[in-house]
Design a protein around this motif. Structure first.
Motif, PDB file in Angstrom:
ATOM      1  N   GLY A 135       9.635   8.920  13.257  1.00  0.00           N
ATOM      2  CA  GLY A 135       8.885   8.003  12.309  1.00  0.00           C
ATOM      3  C   GLY A 135       8.000   8.210  12.048  1.00  0.00           C
ATOM      4  N   VAL A 136       6.978   8.712  12.372  1.00  0.00           N
ATOM      5  CA  VAL A 136       5.169   8.704  12.182  1.00  0.00           C
ATOM      6  C   VAL A 136       5.588   9.541  11.374  1.00  0.00           C
ATOM      7  CG1 VAL A 136       3.193  10.174  12.726  1.00  0.00           C
ATOM      8  CG2 VAL A 136       4.484   8.478  14.280  1.00  0.00           C
ATOM      9  N   LEU A 137       6.975  11.068  11.185  1.00  0.00           N
ATOM     10  CA  LEU A 137       6.622  11.716  10.018  1.00  0.00           C
ATOM     11  C   LEU A 137       7.011  10.993   8.635  1.00  0.00           C
ATOM     12  CD1 LEU A 137       6.691  14.946   8.558  1.00  0.00           C
ATOM     13  CD2 LEU A 137       8.795  14.898   9.992  1.00  0.00           C
ATOM     14  N   TYR A 138       7.863  10.269   8.983  1.00  0.00           N
ATOM     15  CA  TYR A 138       9.059   9.145   7.654  1.00  0.00           C
ATOM     16  C   TYR A 138       7.784   8.531   7.327  1.00  0.00           C
ATOM     17  CZ  TYR A 138      13.495  11.080   8.708  1.00  0.00           C
ATOM     18  OH  TYR A 138      14.516  11.518   8.475  1.00  0.00           O
ATOM     19  N   MET A 139       6.925   7.935   8.433  1.00  0.00           N
ATOM     20  CA  MET A 139       5.345   6.657   7.463  1.00  0.00           C
ATOM     21  C   MET A 139       4.784   7.993   6.578  1.00  0.00           C
ATOM     22  SD  MET A 139       4.855   4.441   6.868  1.00  0.00           S
ATOM     23  CE  MET A 139       5.780   2.322   7.082  1.00  0.00           C
ATOM     24  N   LEU A 140       4.014   8.997   7.927  1.00  0.00           N
ATOM     25  CA  LEU A 140       3.578   9.579   6.664  1.00  0.00           C
ATOM     26  C   LEU A 140       3.923   9.776   5.288  1.00  0.00           C
ATOM     27  CD1 LEU A 140       2.212  12.204   9.630  1.00  0.00           C
ATOM     28  CD2 LEU A 140       0.731  10.142   8.093  1.00  0.00           C
ATOM     29  N   ILE A 141       4.922  10.521   5.352  1.00  0.00           N
ATOM     30  CA  ILE A 141       5.532  10.878   3.940  1.00  0.00           C
ATOM     31  C   ILE A 141       5.518   9.659   3.123  1.00  0.00           C
ATOM     32  CG2 ILE A 141       7.639  12.527   2.398  1.00  0.00           C
ATOM     33  CD1 ILE A 141       8.284  12.993   5.995  1.00  0.00           C
ATOM     34  N   ALA A 142       6.449   8.687   3.630  1.00  0.00           N
ATOM     35  CA  ALA A 142       6.455   7.096   2.913  1.00  0.00           C
ATOM     36  C   ALA A 142       4.966   6.894   1.629  1.00  0.00           C
ATOM     37  CB  ALA A 142       6.960   6.324   3.664  1.00  0.00           C
ATOM     38  N   SER A 143       3.744   6.966   3.028  1.00  0.00           N
ATOM     39  CA  SER A 143       2.524   7.138   2.600  1.00  0.00           C
ATOM     40  C   SER A 143       1.713   7.254   1.801  1.00  0.00           C
ATOM     41  CB  SER A 143       1.248   6.899   3.536  1.00  0.00           C
ATOM     42  OG  SER A 143       2.302   6.088   4.410  1.00  0.00           O
ATOM     43  N   PHE A 144       2.375   9.459   1.406  1.00  0.00           N
ATOM     44  CA  PHE A 144       1.681   9.864   0.791  1.00  0.00           C
ATOM     45  C   PHE A 144       1.820   9.351  -1.197  1.00  0.00           C
ATOM     46  CE2 PHE A 144       2.727  14.404  -1.425  1.00  0.00           C
ATOM     47  CZ  PHE A 144       0.846  14.482  -2.122  1.00  0.00           C
ATOM     48  N   THR A 145       3.773   9.128  -0.458  1.00  0.00           N
ATOM     49  CA  THR A 145       4.563   9.200  -1.700  1.00  0.00           C
ATOM     50  C   THR A 145       3.745   7.878  -2.049  1.00  0.00           C
ATOM     51  OG1 THR A 145       6.316   8.296  -0.521  1.00  0.00           O
ATOM     52  CG2 THR A 145       6.508  10.420  -1.433  1.00  0.00           C
ATOM     53  N   PHE A 146       3.369   6.959  -1.585  1.00  0.00           N
ATOM     54  CA  PHE A 146       3.217   5.553  -2.249  1.00  0.00           C
ATOM     55  C   PHE A 146       1.879   5.590  -2.690  1.00  0.00           C
ATOM     56  CE2 PHE A 146       1.419   1.205  -2.681  1.00  0.00           C
ATOM     57  CZ  PHE A 146       2.878   0.796  -3.121  1.00  0.00           C
ATOM     58  N   ALA A 147       1.096   6.754  -2.454  1.00  0.00           N
ATOM     59  CA  ALA A 147      -0.144   7.324  -3.076  1.00  0.00           C
ATOM     60  C   ALA A 147       0.062   7.593  -4.591  1.00  0.00           C
ATOM     61  CB  ALA A 147      -1.202   7.778  -2.282  1.00  0.00           C
ATOM     62  N   ILE A 148       0.956   8.413  -4.152  1.00  0.00           N
ATOM     63  CA  ILE A 148       1.419   9.209  -6.126  1.00  0.00           C
ATOM     64  C   ILE A 148       1.670   8.232  -7.104  1.00  0.00           C
ATOM     65  CG2 ILE A 148       2.822  11.407  -6.959  1.00  0.00           C
ATOM     66  CD1 ILE A 148       0.524  11.946  -4.968  1.00  0.00           C
ATOM     67  N   MET A 149       2.540   7.168  -6.394  1.00  0.00           N
ATOM     68  CA  MET A 149       3.589   6.220  -7.548  1.00  0.00           C
ATOM     69  C   MET A 149       1.771   5.259  -8.117  1.00  0.00           C
ATOM     70  SD  MET A 149       3.709   3.077  -7.912  1.00  0.00           S
ATOM     71  CE  MET A 149       3.459   2.229  -5.893  1.00  0.00           C
ATOM     72  N   GLY A 150       0.798   5.633  -6.648  1.00  0.00           N
ATOM     73  CA  GLY A 150       0.116   4.131  -7.819  1.00  0.00           C
ATOM     74  C   GLY A 150      -0.608   5.392  -8.662  1.00  0.00           C
ATOM     75  N   ALA A 151      -1.079   6.850  -8.225  1.00  0.00           N
ATOM     76  CA  ALA A 151      -1.932   7.802  -9.616  1.00  0.00           C
ATOM     77  C   ALA A 151      -0.916   7.122 -10.648  1.00  0.00           C
ATOM     78  CB  ALA A 151      -1.712   9.110  -9.350  1.00  0.00           C
ATOM     79  N   PHE A 152       0.576   7.033 -10.636  1.00  0.00           N
ATOM     80  CA  PHE A 152       1.033   7.523 -11.774  1.00  0.00           C
ATOM     81  C   PHE A 152       1.124   6.131 -12.000  1.00  0.00           C
ATOM     82  CE2 PHE A 152       4.108  10.624  -9.855  1.00  0.00           C
ATOM     83  CZ  PHE A 152       3.520  12.553 -11.390  1.00  0.00           C
ATOM     84  N   ALA A 153       1.050   5.051 -11.960  1.00  0.00           N
ATOM     85  CA  ALA A 153       0.581   3.827 -12.013  1.00  0.00           C
ATOM     86  C   ALA A 153      -0.231   3.472 -13.177  1.00  0.00           C
ATOM     87  CB  ALA A 153       0.718   2.582 -10.877  1.00  0.00           C
ATOM     88  N   LYS A 154      -1.549   4.088 -12.519  1.00  0.00           N
ATOM     89  CA  LYS A 154      -2.695   4.147 -12.761  1.00  0.00           C
ATOM     90  C   LYS A 154      -2.236   5.095 -14.325  1.00  0.00           C
ATOM     91  CE  LYS A 154      -7.678   4.945 -11.317  1.00  0.00           C
ATOM     92  NZ  LYS A 154      -7.943   3.624 -11.323  1.00  0.00           N
ATOM     93  N   LEU A 155      -2.020   6.134 -14.521  1.00  0.00           N
ATOM     94  CA  LEU A 155      -1.819   7.144 -15.705  1.00  0.00           C
ATOM     95  C   LEU A 155      -1.474   6.089 -16.352  1.00  0.00           C
ATOM     96  CD1 LEU A 155      -1.117  10.917 -13.411  1.00  0.00           C
ATOM     97  CD2 LEU A 155      -3.149  10.234 -15.560  1.00  0.00           C
ATOM     98  N   ALA A 156      -0.184   5.604 -16.042  1.00  0.00           N
ATOM     99  CA  ALA A 156       0.698   4.755 -17.190  1.00  0.00           C
ATOM    100  C   ALA A 156      -0.275   3.549 -17.574  1.00  0.00           C
ATOM    101  CB  ALA A 156       2.737   4.168 -16.920  1.00  0.00           C
ATOM    102  N   SER A 157      -1.081   3.006 -17.038  1.00  0.00           N
ATOM    103  CA  SER A 157      -1.945   1.756 -17.096  1.00  0.00           C
ATOM    104  C   SER A 157      -3.081   2.406 -18.446  1.00  0.00           C
ATOM    105  CB  SER A 157      -2.326   1.574 -16.080  1.00  0.00           C
ATOM    106  OG  SER A 157      -1.613   1.138 -14.863  1.00  0.00           O
ATOM    107  N   GLU A 158      -2.871   3.647 -18.776  1.00  0.00           N
ATOM    108  CA  GLU A 158      -4.036   3.470 -19.756  1.00  0.00           C
ATOM    109  C   GLU A 158      -2.985   4.057 -21.069  1.00  0.00           C
ATOM    110  OE1 GLU A 158      -4.722   8.094 -18.894  1.00  0.00           O
ATOM    111  OE2 GLU A 158      -5.854   7.482 -17.412  1.00  0.00           O
ATOM    112  N   SER A 159      -1.855   3.556 -21.011  1.00  0.00           N
ATOM    113  CA  SER A 159      -1.448   3.325 -22.220  1.00  0.00           C
ATOM    114  C   SER A 159      -0.182   2.366 -22.242  1.00  0.00           C
ATOM    115  CB  SER A 159      -0.235   4.566 -22.720  1.00  0.00           C
ATOM    116  OG  SER A 159      -0.949   5.863 -22.269  1.00  0.00           O
ATOM    117  N   MET A 160      -0.610   1.292 -21.503  1.00  0.00           N
ATOM    118  CA  MET A 160       0.470   0.076 -21.294  1.00  0.00           C
ATOM    119  C   MET A 160      -0.301  -0.903 -20.378  1.00  0.00           C
ATOM    120  SD  MET A 160       3.795   0.771 -18.954  1.00  0.00           S
ATOM    121  CE  MET A 160       4.466   2.881 -20.556  1.00  0.00           C
ATOM    122  N   SER A 161       0.047  -2.367 -20.804  1.00  0.00           N
ATOM    123  CA  SER A 161      -0.300  -3.040 -19.728  1.00  0.00           C
ATOM    124  C   SER A 161       0.035  -3.447 -18.329  1.00  0.00           C
ATOM    125  CB  SER A 161      -0.032  -5.129 -20.620  1.00  0.00           C
ATOM    126  OG  SER A 161       1.253  -5.271 -20.151  1.00  0.00           O
TER     127      SER A 161
END
Length: 295
Positions: free
Chosen positions: A10-36
């Motif tokens: 459970g701890v491992l799954y949540m750690l990976i989930a938290s990391f992937t969510f952070a990376i998702m945020g990074a892609f959202a930040k990059l996409a926001s440079e080109s769209m609303s």
């Protein structure tokens, strides 16, 4: 031994989930440079609609039903909170935006007490107070009050909390997939409506929910596709984590998302958090952990 292994999973799954969510945020930040931010939310949700829709097609829903307006309320609150969240991702450090969103357990405890008559211990109330002190440290309000980004950040936590609180009631009437689809559906149709009316509105204060549709070009397609895939993976891993381990433990581990987001944000050019912001982040994490353990 099996119990320990289940906790570790459970701890491992949540750690990976938290990391992937952070990376998702990074892609959202990059996409926001080109769209609303509105378009970022649209692409974030349409991937979910396709996946959930496919799951429903394979196995039809089994609902008791009877709470359509509450279902719509859950979808709307989740959608507006997501708009505020992605707007902040585009304009403030990634770690700060994630920290604001992680205030939702604090507000959820308050709303559950207000609307669902759930009892709160003295320790839980102390945690809530500590969380609000943390918010003050991060926002650092001046004589003119909170900034626009502070208000959107707080609302991203409040809106998500209202959505989560409604789920506790909805799960007695609807299939989990129907509840998820209410959020994804509103989050997909809402932007389409707002795209259509945005050309006729000139209200700077509502720029977080207005914008024109710009077809992604080149590498931006990579950003939006990666964002949708990572968001879905993160959601699945979170669900598995809660299936293996007690909610209090998993909820505590989920705050690692803030650390991951700060590190990823710095790679994208964000400054290291100030001392005041760092203290605020720590207080919110401690408050969230206390609320999780109290429940």
């Amino acid at each position: 031994m099996k119990k320990i292994l289940d906790i570790n999973k459970g701890v491992l799954y949540m750690l990976i989930a938290s990391f992937t969510f952070a990376i998702m945020g990074a892609f959202a930040k990059l996409a926001s440079e080109s769209m609303s931010s509105l378009e970022v939310v649209f692409f974030r949700n349409i991937a979910g609609v396709i996946l959930v829709g496919f799951a429903i097609w394979k196995k039809p829903l089994k609902n008791k039903g009877g709470k359509p307006f509450l279902l719509l309320f859950r979808g709307t609150m989740g959608f507006v909170a997501l708009l505020a969240f992605f707007y902040n991702i585009a304009h403030i450090p990634l770690g700060d935006a994630m920290t604001y969103s992680k205030t939702s357990p604090i507000f959820t405890a308050i709303f559950a007490w207000m609307f669902l008559q759930e009892k709160l211990s003295l320790k839980a109330w102390g945690a809530i107070g500590l969380g609000f002190i943390g918010i003050v440290f991060i926002t650092q309000p001046t004589g003119v009050g909170f900034s626009k980004y502070d208000l959107f950040g707080i609302f991203s936590g409040v809106g998500a909390a209202l959505a989560y609180t409604s789920i506790r009631e909805l799960k007695n009437y609807y299939d989990t997939r129907a509840i998820v689809l209410s959020f994804m559906g509103v989050g997909t149709l809402g932007p389409v409506v707002l795209f259509l009316i945005s050309p006729y509105l000139n209200i700077p204060e509502l720029d977080f929910m207005l914008g024109s549709f710009v077809m992604p070009q080149g590498v931006v397609w990579v950003y939006v596709i990666a964002m949708g895939i990572l968001a879905t993976i993160s959601q699945l891993l979170m669900t598995k984590a809660y299936g293996y381990t007690k909610a209090g433990i998993v909820g505590t581990v989920s705050y690692s998302n803030i650390i991951f987001s700060i590190c990823v944000g710095m790679l994208l050019g964000d400054a290291f958090p100030s001392m005041s912001t760092t203290i605020g982040i720590c207080l919110i994490v401690v408050a969230g952990v206390m609320v999780a353990r109290a429940k």
